[in-house]
Design a protein around this motif. Sequence first.
Motif, PDB file in Angstrom:
ATOM      1  N   ILE A 142       0.841  -1.200   0.000  1.00 29.32           N
ATOM      2  CA  ILE A 142       0.000   0.000   0.000  1.00 29.32           C
ATOM      3  C   ILE A 142       0.874   1.248   0.000  1.00 29.32           C
ATOM      4  CG2 ILE A 142      -1.623   1.350   1.409  1.00 29.32           C
ATOM      5  CD1 ILE A 142      -2.876  -1.407   2.205  1.00 29.32           C
ATOM      6  N   ARG A 143       1.896   1.263   0.851  1.00 22.97           N
ATOM      7  CA  ARG A 143       2.807   2.413   0.874  1.00 22.97           C
ATOM      8  C   ARG A 143       3.489   2.605  -0.469  1.00 22.97           C
ATOM      9  NH1 ARG A 143       6.290   0.667   4.840  1.00 22.97           N
ATOM     10  NH2 ARG A 143       4.779  -0.341   6.112  1.00 22.97           N
ATOM     11  N   ARG A 144       3.933   1.497  -1.059  1.00 25.15           N
ATOM     12  CA  ARG A 144       4.617   1.554  -2.353  1.00 25.15           C
ATOM     13  C   ARG A 144       3.682   2.108  -3.436  1.00 25.15           C
ATOM     14  NH1 ARG A 144       6.753  -3.841  -3.208  1.00 25.15           N
ATOM     15  NH2 ARG A 144       8.231  -3.194  -1.640  1.00 25.15           N
ATOM     16  N   GLU A 145       2.445   1.637  -3.420  1.00 21.81           N
ATOM     17  CA  GLU A 145       1.491   2.099  -4.436  1.00 21.81           C
ATOM     18  C   GLU A 145       1.177   3.577  -4.250  1.00 21.81           C
ATOM     19  OE1 GLU A 145      -0.491   1.904  -7.826  1.00 21.81           O
ATOM     20  OE2 GLU A 145       0.464   0.112  -6.997  1.00 21.81           O
ATOM     21  N   ARG A 146       1.046   4.020  -3.012  1.00 27.32           N
ATOM     22  CA  ARG A 146       0.742   5.434  -2.741  1.00 27.32           C
ATOM     23  C   ARG A 146       1.859   6.365  -3.193  1.00 27.32           C
ATOM     24  NH1 ARG A 146      -1.777   5.258   3.321  1.00 27.32           N
ATOM     25  NH2 ARG A 146      -3.909   4.802   2.722  1.00 27.32           N
ATOM     26  N   ARG A 199       3.769   5.979  -5.768  1.00 30.48           N
ATOM     27  CA  ARG A 199       3.916   6.035  -7.218  1.00 30.48           C
ATOM     28  C   ARG A 199       3.401   7.375  -7.742  1.00 30.48           C
ATOM     29  NH1 ARG A 199       1.085   1.374 -10.055  1.00 30.48           N
ATOM     30  NH2 ARG A 199       1.971   2.468 -11.817  1.00 30.48           N
ATOM     31  N   ARG A 200       3.904   7.757  -8.881  1.00 32.97           N
ATOM     32  CA  ARG A 200       3.499   9.029  -9.486  1.00 32.97           C
ATOM     33  C   ARG A 200       1.996   9.068  -9.759  1.00 32.97           C
ATOM     34  NH1 ARG A 200       7.008  12.091 -13.785  1.00 32.97           N
ATOM     35  NH2 ARG A 200       5.926  14.065 -13.629  1.00 32.97           N
ATOM     36  N   ALA A 201       1.467   7.981 -10.262  1.00 32.72           N
ATOM     37  CA  ALA A 201       0.024   7.875 -10.533  1.00 32.72           C
ATOM     38  C   ALA A 201      -0.492   6.590  -9.884  1.00 32.72           C
ATOM     39  CB  ALA A 201      -0.231   7.858 -12.037  1.00 32.72           C
ATOM     40  N   PRO A 202      -0.836   6.649  -8.600  1.00 31.21           N
ATOM     41  CA  PRO A 202      -1.288   5.440  -7.897  1.00 31.21           C
ATOM     42  C   PRO A 202      -2.533   4.840  -8.544  1.00 31.21           C
ATOM     43  CG  PRO A 202      -0.997   7.276  -6.360  1.00 31.21           C
ATOM     44  CD  PRO A 202      -0.850   7.822  -7.738  1.00 31.21           C
ATOM     45  N   ASP A 203      -2.573   3.543  -8.593  1.00 34.73           N
ATOM     46  CA  ASP A 203      -3.717   2.809  -9.140  1.00 34.73           C
ATOM     47  C   ASP A 203      -4.759   2.680  -8.027  1.00 34.73           C
ATOM     48  OD1 ASP A 203      -5.539   0.972 -10.074  1.00 34.73           O
ATOM     49  OD2 ASP A 203      -4.023  -0.382 -10.915  1.00 34.73           O
ATOM     50  N   LEU A 252      -5.130  -0.055  -4.935  1.00 37.31           N
ATOM     51  CA  LEU A 252      -5.120   0.386  -3.538  1.00 37.31           C
ATOM     52  C   LEU A 252      -6.359  -0.128  -2.799  1.00 37.31           C
ATOM     53  CD1 LEU A 252      -3.822   4.064  -3.601  1.00 37.31           C
ATOM     54  CD2 LEU A 252      -2.888   2.174  -2.282  1.00 37.31           C
ATOM     55  N   THR A 253      -7.492  -0.040  -3.440  1.00 35.19           N
ATOM     56  CA  THR A 253      -8.732  -0.511  -2.820  1.00 35.19           C
ATOM     57  C   THR A 253      -8.666  -2.007  -2.548  1.00 35.19           C
ATOM     58  OG1 THR A 253      -9.984   1.232  -3.921  1.00 35.19           O
ATOM     59  CG2 THR A 253     -11.237  -0.654  -3.114  1.00 35.19           C
TER      60      THR A 253
END
Length: 68
Positions: free
Chosen positions: A16-20, A22-26, A30-31
Amino acid sequence: MIQRLIAAHRILNREIRRERTRRAPDRLRLTQLKKERLAIKDRLFRHFPDAAEMRRVARLALGQMRHA
């Protein structure tokens, strides 16, 4: 089993931290990750309904995992 759940929860937190970051989080990813993390937390609370007791057990399990 508790150690596996705790480890899975930690991995999901990392993802979750890694995804957040990112430049354009998915948002969909995340959900999904958050739902998985919540499901694991619910499973942990079924074993330890008292939050303080669950934290104590989690600390012990994490300590054992570090030494293994």
